[in-house]
Design a protein around this motif. Structure first.
Motif, PDB file in Angstrom:
ATOM      1  N   GLU A 243       0.850  -1.195   0.000  1.00 38.28           N
ATOM      2  CA  GLU A 243       0.000   0.000   0.000  1.00 38.28           C
ATOM      3  C   GLU A 243       0.882   1.239   0.000  1.00 38.28           C
ATOM      4  OE1 GLU A 243      -3.994   1.791   2.230  1.00 38.28           O
ATOM      5  OE2 GLU A 243      -3.090  -0.096   2.887  1.00 38.28           O
ATOM      6  N   GLU A 253      -8.005   6.349   5.668  1.00 36.11           N
ATOM      7  CA  GLU A 253      -8.768   5.325   4.943  1.00 36.11           C
ATOM      8  C   GLU A 253      -7.815   4.210   4.499  1.00 36.11           C
ATOM      9  OE1 GLU A 253     -12.141   5.095   1.397  1.00 36.11           O
ATOM     10  OE2 GLU A 253     -10.929   6.906   1.673  1.00 36.11           O
ATOM     11  N   THR A 254      -7.503   3.337   5.424  1.00 31.69           N
ATOM     12  CA  THR A 254      -6.603   2.227   5.143  1.00 31.69           C
ATOM     13  C   THR A 254      -7.310   1.193   4.270  1.00 31.69           C
ATOM     14  OG1 THR A 254      -5.623   2.586   7.311  1.00 31.69           O
ATOM     15  CG2 THR A 254      -5.076   0.540   6.199  1.00 31.69           C
ATOM     16  N   HIS A 256      -5.467  -1.950   2.608  1.00 32.97           N
ATOM     17  CA  HIS A 256      -4.965  -3.328   2.640  1.00 32.97           C
ATOM     18  C   HIS A 256      -5.190  -3.964   4.017  1.00 32.97           C
ATOM     19  CE1 HIS A 256      -2.246  -6.752   2.065  1.00 32.97           C
ATOM     20  NE2 HIS A 256      -2.316  -6.481   0.784  1.00 32.97           N
ATOM     21  N   PRO A 257      -5.608  -5.241   4.074  1.00 32.61           N
ATOM     22  CA  PRO A 257      -5.820  -5.906   5.376  1.00 32.61           C
ATOM     23  C   PRO A 257      -4.579  -5.927   6.255  1.00 32.61           C
ATOM     24  CG  PRO A 257      -6.792  -7.192   3.597  1.00 32.61           C
ATOM     25  CD  PRO A 257      -6.021  -6.100   2.941  1.00 32.61           C
ATOM     26  N   THR A 259      -2.190  -3.600   6.346  1.00 33.02           N
ATOM     27  CA  THR A 259      -2.028  -2.253   6.892  1.00 33.02           C
ATOM     28  C   THR A 259      -3.014  -2.012   8.030  1.00 33.02           C
ATOM     29  OG1 THR A 259      -1.448  -1.550   4.643  1.00 33.02           O
ATOM     30  CG2 THR A 259      -1.815   0.166   6.251  1.00 33.02           C
ATOM     31  N   LYS A 260      -4.223  -2.518   7.890  1.00 37.79           N
ATOM     32  CA  LYS A 260      -5.214  -2.366   8.964  1.00 37.79           C
ATOM     33  C   LYS A 260      -4.757  -3.068  10.231  1.00 37.79           C
ATOM     34  CE  LYS A 260      -9.169  -1.995   5.801  1.00 37.79           C
ATOM     35  NZ  LYS A 260     -10.450  -2.602   5.347  1.00 37.79           N
ATOM     36  N   SER A 264      -3.712  -1.223  13.745  1.00 37.48           N
ATOM     37  CA  SER A 264      -4.502  -1.521  14.940  1.00 37.48           C
ATOM     38  C   SER A 264      -3.626  -1.774  16.160  1.00 37.48           C
ATOM     39  CB  SER A 264      -5.385  -2.744  14.685  1.00 37.48           C
ATOM     40  OG  SER A 264      -4.605  -3.928  14.598  1.00 37.48           O
ATOM     41  N   CYS A 323      -2.701   0.208  -3.961  1.00 37.64           N
ATOM     42  CA  CYS A 323      -2.876  -0.963  -3.120  1.00 37.64           C
ATOM     43  C   CYS A 323      -2.745  -2.224  -3.972  1.00 37.64           C
ATOM     44  CB  CYS A 323      -4.237  -0.932  -2.420  1.00 37.64           C
ATOM     45  SG  CYS A 323      -4.521  -2.304  -1.275  1.00 37.64           S
TER      46      CYS A 323
END
Length: 414
Positions: A243, A253-254, A256-257, A259-260, A264, A323
């Protein structure tokens, strides 16, 4: 690759499909057989005066990418365009001329300083080598650089072992800035420092960027530091950039999973805010033998069938926001990727069959495809040669049998 406001600015660095593989296994004849894909096709652009933050887990290839940009490794593939020149194609003599413009601040301030040199010699040695300062103004120039980095004048004659970690990192920064660079790669420059010292060094880097017009590639695993200093952010996973976008887009506004899950884990300094932590399953796959398809699919909760078969495209999902994930494919994109994958498999199978057929084709061309008369001629010549050899052997044997009795009679008469 960036939005219009960035494209209008002067482009300083343009990286295209950067790769760096390390040989980890060889065959019986010493030929490379296994590779560790530390950097596997990274592309991005940086405008002059901006800071690009690179984040990711340990072992994802961040530091290797930074060193590859400056040609600190051999065997780097891809294109690195700096001010209109592909530095990977330059000869060593040509690259030495632009080497002062590309500098690096290393991660460990204890290992990157020579214990045999004083602070003044460490900072000014390279500047004197490249002719940036003459002998008469050497002392004055070094003191000026030290003052910019918050170092006292009496540090000039002292040695690195006499300083703390924060002071050593300031010496490393001064050494890099003494060459008046345009691009500085900062490889986790504050990871070994205390939190209070980190803030001082980060603020100093920001001030130097504004006053000297520097451009940074800031490598770190501390997302709060990256958010504070960066203009653009790139997220790496297992050698790939998954990403990329502006700081505001990435943190607001993330996509890619991975990156999330990474974001977190950032602690929030508020006891009343409940954190929605995303726990990833499993460990990072080996870069020597990465999984087929998307490299993240073994740990992704949104994994689909296509993820385990076909690698996603790194493309612009939103203006200026890139992404590499199948979640944002349209129906046409999915069909096209499947068709391209099938075509690659078909071509690979044809190549495999062609390689297997080469020995048979060679034998066929040498024997089977020759005219019948030519084959008979070859066989006949061989038969005649063998027949002549047998006949000569028999004649020789019969001649020896006749001469032996005569020799015996002659001996008796004598």
């Amino acid at each position: 690759m960036q939005n219009k406001s960035q494209q209008e600015q002067e482009l300083l660095l343009d990286v295209r499909d950067l790769k760096k593989y390390f040989v980890v296994g060889r065959d019986f004849f010493g030929r490379p057989e296994k590779f560790l894909k530390a950097v596997d096709g990274v592309s991005f652009k940086i405008a002059k005066g901006k800071t690009l933050g690179i984040v990711g887990e340990s072992g994802c290839g961040k530091s290797t990418m930074g060193r590859s940009l400056l040609r600190l490794y051999d065997g780097v593939e891809g294109e690195v365009w700096f001010k209109g020149q592909d530095i990977n194609k330059l000869k060593n003599s040509e690259f030495d001329k632009i080497r002062p413009n590309l500098q690096m601040i290393f991660q460990d301030p204890y290992a990157s300083l020579s214990p045999r040199l004083t602070v003044g010699e460490i900072i000014g040695e390279s500047a004197r080598q490249h002719g940036i300062v003459d002998k008469e103004h050497f002392h004055e120039y070094v003191l000026h650089v030290m003052d910019m980095c918050g170092l006292q004048p009496h540090y000039f004659e002292r040695y690195p072992h006499e300083f703390s970690g924060g002071q050593r990192q300031r010496i490393c920064i001064a050494r890099a800035l003494a060459l008046k660079p345009e691009l500085v790669v900062c490889d986790e420059p504050v990871s070994a420092l205390d939190v209070s010292i980190q803030a001082q060094v980060i603020n100093m880097l920001i001030d130097l960027r504004q006053s000297l017009g520097l451009t940074y590639v800031f490598i770190s695993h501390d997302l709060s530091v990256v958010k504070h200093i960066s203009d653009d952010v790139g997220v790496m996973y297992l050698g790939n950039l998954v990403e990329y976008g502006s700081k505001e887009d990435i943190f607001r506004e993330t996509l890619h999973p991975y990156t999330k899950a990474l974001f977190s884990a950032v602690p929030v300094p508020n006891p009343h805010v409940k954190m929605n932590r995303i726990m990833l399953q499993g460990d990072i796959p080996s870069p020597v033998n990465p999984p087929k398809g998307c490299k993240f699919h073994t740990r992704c909760e949104h994994c689909m069938e296509i993820c385990s078969q076909i690698a996603p495209e790194y493309r612009e999902v939103k203006p200026g926001h890139f992404c590499a994930c199948h979640l944002y494919n349209s129906e046409e994109d999915t069909k096209r990727l499947i068709a391209e994958d099938e075509e690659k498999k078909r071509l690979a199978e044809e190549k495999r069959l062609a390689d297997a057929q080469k020995p048979l084709n060679k034998f066929k061309a040498a024997v089977v495809d020759k005219p019948v008369g030519k084959v008979k001629e070859i066989v006949g010549d061989t038969y005649n040669k063998i027949k002549e050899k047998v006949k000569s052997a028999r004649d020789k044997k019969s001649g020896n049998d006749k001469t032996e009795p005569e020799n015996k009679d002659n001996v008796g008469k004598e």
